[in-house]
Motif scaffolding. Structure first.
Motif, PDB file in Angstrom:
ATOM      1  N   SER A  42      22.792  46.613  47.002  1.00 32.94           N
ATOM      2  CA  SER A  42      23.496  45.373  46.663  1.00 32.94           C
ATOM      3  C   SER A  42      24.983  45.553  46.939  1.00 32.94           C
ATOM      4  CB  SER A  42      23.296  45.028  45.179  1.00 32.94           C
ATOM      5  OG  SER A  42      21.930  44.824  44.897  1.00 32.94           O
ATOM      6  N   ILE A  43      25.553  44.619  47.672  1.00 34.92           N
ATOM      7  CA  ILE A  43      26.973  44.663  47.996  1.00 34.92           C
ATOM      8  C   ILE A  43      27.753  43.885  46.938  1.00 34.92           C
ATOM      9  CG2 ILE A  43      28.737  44.114  49.721  1.00 34.92           C
ATOM     10  CD1 ILE A  43      26.758  46.236  50.626  1.00 34.92           C
ATOM     11  N   GLY A  44      28.759  44.525  46.351  1.00 37.26           N
ATOM     12  CA  GLY A  44      29.510  43.903  45.265  1.00 37.26           C
ATOM     13  C   GLY A  44      30.439  42.791  45.723  1.00 37.26           C
ATOM     14  N   ASP A  45      30.700  41.864  44.800  1.00 39.23           N
ATOM     15  CA  ASP A  45      31.577  40.719  45.074  1.00 39.23           C
ATOM     16  C   ASP A  45      32.980  40.966  44.530  1.00 39.23           C
ATOM     17  OD1 ASP A  45      30.809  38.452  46.540  1.00 39.23           O
ATOM     18  OD2 ASP A  45      29.270  37.982  45.042  1.00 39.23           O
ATOM     19  N   LEU A  46      33.916  40.189  45.018  1.00 39.73           N
ATOM     20  CA  LEU A  46      35.268  40.171  44.459  1.00 39.73           C
ATOM     21  C   LEU A  46      35.236  39.542  43.061  1.00 39.73           C
ATOM     22  CD1 LEU A  46      38.424  40.344  44.872  1.00 39.73           C
ATOM     23  CD2 LEU A  46      38.266  38.003  45.704  1.00 39.73           C
ATOM     24  N   ASP A  47      35.935  40.156  42.129  1.00 37.80           N
ATOM     25  CA  ASP A  47      36.076  39.565  40.803  1.00 37.80           C
ATOM     26  C   ASP A  47      37.268  38.609  40.844  1.00 37.80           C
ATOM     27  OD1 ASP A  47      36.514  38.878  38.207  1.00 37.80           O
ATOM     28  OD2 ASP A  47      36.485  40.922  37.415  1.00 37.80           O
ATOM     29  N   PRO A  48      37.033  37.286  40.807  1.00 32.60           N
ATOM     30  CA  PRO A  48      38.145  36.339  40.949  1.00 32.60           C
ATOM     31  C   PRO A  48      39.119  36.367  39.774  1.00 32.60           C
ATOM     32  CG  PRO A  48      36.130  35.181  40.366  1.00 32.60           C
ATOM     33  CD  PRO A  48      35.741  36.599  40.635  1.00 32.60           C
ATOM     34  N   THR A  49      38.677  36.907  38.637  1.00 31.83           N
ATOM     35  CA  THR A  49      39.573  36.924  37.470  1.00 31.83           C
ATOM     36  C   THR A  49      40.575  38.068  37.519  1.00 31.83           C
ATOM     37  OG1 THR A  49      38.101  38.329  36.143  1.00 31.83           O
ATOM     38  CG2 THR A  49      37.713  35.946  36.082  1.00 31.83           C
ATOM     39  N   THR A  50      40.398  38.977  38.474  1.00 34.59           N
ATOM     40  CA  THR A  50      41.330  40.096  38.582  1.00 34.59           C
ATOM     41  C   THR A  50      42.130  40.067  39.876  1.00 34.59           C
ATOM     42  OG1 THR A  50      39.630  41.506  39.592  1.00 34.59           O
ATOM     43  CG2 THR A  50      39.836  41.579  37.192  1.00 34.59           C
ATOM     44  N   ALA A  51      41.963  39.021  40.680  1.00 32.50           N
ATOM     45  CA  ALA A  51      42.684  38.934  41.953  1.00 32.50           C
ATOM     46  C   ALA A  51      44.175  38.687  41.720  1.00 32.50           C
ATOM     47  CB  ALA A  51      42.099  37.810  42.802  1.00 32.50           C
ATOM     48  N   ALA A  52      44.987  39.145  42.668  1.00 30.58           N
ATOM     49  CA  ALA A  52      46.431  38.961  42.538  1.00 30.58           C
ATOM     50  C   ALA A  52      46.792  37.479  42.536  1.00 30.58           C
ATOM     51  CB  ALA A  52      47.134  39.666  43.695  1.00 30.58           C
ATOM     52  N   GLU A  53      47.803  37.127  41.764  1.00 32.20           N
ATOM     53  CA  GLU A  53      48.172  35.721  41.611  1.00 32.20           C
ATOM     54  C   GLU A  53      48.769  35.137  42.887  1.00 32.20           C
ATOM     55  OE1 GLU A  53      50.614  35.169  38.254  1.00 32.20           O
ATOM     56  OE2 GLU A  53      49.334  36.309  36.901  1.00 32.20           O
ATOM     57  N   SER A  54      49.320  35.976  43.760  1.00 32.93           N
ATOM     58  CA  SER A  54      49.973  35.471  44.970  1.00 32.93           C
ATOM     59  C   SER A  54      48.989  35.033  46.036  1.00 32.93           C
ATOM     60  CB  SER A  54      50.883  36.572  45.550  1.00 32.93           C
ATOM     61  OG  SER A  54      50.121  37.746  45.810  1.00 32.93           O
ATOM     62  N   SER A  55      47.704  35.356  45.857  1.00 31.30           N
ATOM     63  CA  SER A  55      46.719  35.039  46.895  1.00 31.30           C
ATOM     64  C   SER A  55      45.927  33.794  46.517  1.00 31.30           C
ATOM     65  CB  SER A  55      45.774  36.223  47.078  1.00 31.30           C
ATOM     66  OG  SER A  55      45.164  36.539  45.845  1.00 31.30           O
ATOM     67  N   ASP A  76      44.072  28.703  39.703  1.00 29.15           N
ATOM     68  CA  ASP A  76      44.921  29.827  39.280  1.00 29.15           C
ATOM     69  C   ASP A  76      44.730  30.176  37.804  1.00 29.15           C
ATOM     70  OD1 ASP A  76      45.933  30.130  41.789  1.00 29.15           O
ATOM     71  OD2 ASP A  76      47.696  28.863  41.434  1.00 29.15           O
ATOM     72  N   TRP A  77      44.458  29.148  36.954  1.00 24.53           N
ATOM     73  CA  TRP A  77      44.345  29.422  35.526  1.00 24.53           C
ATOM     74  C   TRP A  77      43.204  30.396  35.225  1.00 24.53           C
ATOM     75  CZ3 TRP A  77      39.590  28.386  33.660  1.00 24.53           C
ATOM     76  CH2 TRP A  77      38.837  27.391  34.299  1.00 24.53           C
ATOM     77  N   ALA A  78      42.228  30.476  36.148  1.00 25.73           N
ATOM     78  CA  ALA A  78      41.093  31.358  35.911  1.00 25.73           C
ATOM     79  C   ALA A  78      41.517  32.818  35.885  1.00 25.73           C
ATOM     80  CB  ALA A  78      40.027  31.152  36.995  1.00 25.73           C
ATOM     81  N   ARG A  79      42.686  33.111  36.479  1.00 27.04           N
ATOM     82  CA  ARG A  79      43.130  34.511  36.540  1.00 27.04           C
ATOM     83  C   ARG A  79      43.929  34.916  35.299  1.00 27.04           C
ATOM     84  NH1 ARG A  79      45.228  34.529  42.827  1.00 27.04           N
ATOM     85  NH2 ARG A  79      44.023  32.685  43.426  1.00 27.04           N
ATOM     86  N   HIS A  80      44.215  33.941  34.444  1.00 25.17           N
ATOM     87  CA  HIS A  80      45.006  34.248  33.242  1.00 25.17           C
ATOM     88  C   HIS A  80      44.171  34.201  31.977  1.00 25.17           C
ATOM     89  CE1 HIS A  80      48.509  33.805  35.822  1.00 25.17           C
ATOM     90  NE2 HIS A  80      48.062  32.610  36.193  1.00 25.17           N
ATOM     91  N   ASP A  81      42.931  33.795  32.095  1.00 23.92           N
ATOM     92  CA  ASP A  81      42.095  33.576  30.916  1.00 23.92           C
ATOM     93  C   ASP A  81      41.340  34.861  30.578  1.00 23.92           C
ATOM     94  OD1 ASP A  81      40.061  32.807  29.108  1.00 23.92           O
ATOM     95  OD2 ASP A  81      40.282  30.726  29.762  1.00 23.92           O
ATOM     96  N   GLU A  82      41.775  35.521  29.516  1.00 19.63           N
ATOM     97  CA  GLU A  82      41.159  36.799  29.157  1.00 19.63           C
ATOM     98  C   GLU A  82      39.711  36.632  28.719  1.00 19.63           C
ATOM     99  OE1 GLU A  82      40.894  40.737  29.019  1.00 19.63           O
ATOM    100  OE2 GLU A  82      42.646  39.576  29.718  1.00 19.63           O
ATOM    101  N   GLN A  83      39.424  35.551  27.999  1.00 20.36           N
ATOM    102  CA  GLN A  83      38.041  35.319  27.572  1.00 20.36           C
ATOM    103  C   GLN A  83      37.126  35.113  28.768  1.00 20.36           C
ATOM    104  OE1 GLN A  83      37.508  32.143  24.759  1.00 20.36           O
ATOM    105  NE2 GLN A  83      35.272  32.258  24.832  1.00 20.36           N
ATOM    106  N   LEU A  84      37.605  34.334  29.752  1.00 24.08           N
ATOM    107  CA  LEU A  84      36.817  34.105  30.960  1.00 24.08           C
ATOM    108  C   LEU A  84      36.568  35.425  31.686  1.00 24.08           C
ATOM    109  CD1 LEU A  84      35.514  32.146  32.996  1.00 24.08           C
ATOM    110  CD2 LEU A  84      37.754  31.945  34.091  1.00 24.08           C
ATOM    111  N   ARG A  85      37.583  36.269  31.706  1.00 24.30           N
ATOM    112  CA  ARG A  85      37.433  37.570  32.370  1.00 24.30           C
ATOM    113  C   ARG A  85      36.357  38.405  31.703  1.00 24.30           C
ATOM    114  NH1 ARG A  85      42.883  40.672  33.476  1.00 24.30           N
ATOM    115  NH2 ARG A  85      43.119  38.723  34.621  1.00 24.30           N
ATOM    116  N   ARG A  86      36.348  38.432  30.368  1.00 23.13           N
ATOM    117  CA  ARG A  86      35.331  39.202  29.659  1.00 23.13           C
ATOM    118  C   ARG A  86      33.933  38.622  29.893  1.00 23.13           C
ATOM    119  NH1 ARG A  86      39.239  39.150  25.435  1.00 23.13           N
ATOM    120  NH2 ARG A  86      38.079  37.457  24.432  1.00 23.13           N
TER     121      ARG A  86
END
Length: 295
Positions: free
Chosen positions: A209-222, A235-245
């Motif tokens: 299985s090939i892993g995917d990019l985690d969108p909640t940890t991507a750099a904000e500039s991209s 963009d808000w998805a990258r700042h939400d700690e609950q969403l990340r967990r």
């Protein structure tokens, strides 16, 4: 030589020389006798033996008819089965597309097989259909198969459909093979399990299985775009700690579920999380396959 296999070999030399050496030497040595150029031993002649196999000099010394026995030449067919839908053109991280990881996995497995004298075939496909290149030996043929996988994976390709690809395999691959399935799917539902159950009866299966990019940890500039829907990831998805967990928990749960399903089917499975660890992950999978209980 075109670059796909060259890049794979360069990475193997740096990261995995000792482990690869162990896998290449004598893994498939045949204990059975048969026709080949490798002499094994002598035994007494019995009715039905080919006269051409009699060792006349040894027979004269022992005063009994002796025939030469040879180690049977045994070659495996290795089939690379790659899901080449457009999701595989997405990124694993901000610098490496999943396509490159799929090529690395296929290249390592194929290169080990070629170096051992085995033949490597390839099946690739998506929702629009599947295509096959038959088993063949040599690095040049392997390069052609890697190039076919690479060129099929584009952002404009059809959606992934692993079930369709595996159904094609069940219809067209009749000879027993060691089959390496490369996919970016994380779930095994009942329909997929049924197809895998049918395949594992005839073939030895490895599942990567090939892993995917985690969108909640991507750099904000991209800017992140979902390759299937074409929509921007907010963009808000990258700042939400609950969403990340919750996202991490979802991915872990799916991976655990897939591992349980594949273990139950007797299929050796390995998740490849990033490009740097891809070769080690493949070699780990091959070692597990080596020690796995045979069905």
């Amino acid at each position: 030589m075109s670059p796909h296999l060259t890049r794979v070999k360069a990475r193997m030399t740096i990261h995995a020389h000792r482990k690869v050496r162990g896998l290449l030497e004598g893994e498939y040595a045949s204990l059975q006798t048969g026709r080949s150029m490798d002499f094994n031993d002598l035994r007494e002649y019995v009715r039905g033996d080919d006269v051409k196999d009699i060792d006349w000099k040894a027979s004269a010394r022992s005063r009994a008819l002796l025939v030469k026995r040879y180690a049977a030449a045994r070659k495996h067919n290795i089939m690379l089965v790659a899901s080449t839908g457009r999701s595989m053109a997405a990124m694993n991280d901000l610098n490496v597309p999943k396509r490159d990881m799929a090529i690395t996995v296929a290249g390592v497995v194929g290169y080990l097989a070629v170096k051992h004298g085995d033949q490597v075939g390839m099946v690739r496909g998506d929702a629009s259909g599947s295509h096959q290149m038959p088993p063949a030996g040599g690095e040049l043929n392997l390069e052609h198969r890697l190039a076919a996988i690479h060129d099929a994976i584009t952002p404009t390709a059809a959606p992934a459909d692993l079930k369709q690809v595996l159904r094609y395999v069940t219809r067209t691959v009749r000879r027993r093979t060691i089959m390496c399935i490369i996919s970016d799917e994380y779930a095994v539902d009942e329909e997929l399990a049924q197809i895998l159950r049918r395949l594992v009866v005839q073939h030895e299966l490895l599942y990567v299985s090939i892993g995917d990019l985690d969108p909640t940890t991507a750099a904000e500039s991209s800017s992140l775009v979902d390759i299937d829907s074409g929509g921007l990831v907010p963009d808000w998805a990258r700042h939400d700690e609950q969403l990340r967990r919750e996202f991490a928990s979802l991915v872990t749960g799916e991976a655990d579920g897939m591992r349980r399903e594949l273990d139950a089917l007797g299929i050796v499975h390995q998740m490849v999380h990033d490009h740097d660890s891809a070769i080690h992950a493949v070699l780990t999978m091959l070692e597990r396959h080596r020690h796995a209980r045979r069905r």
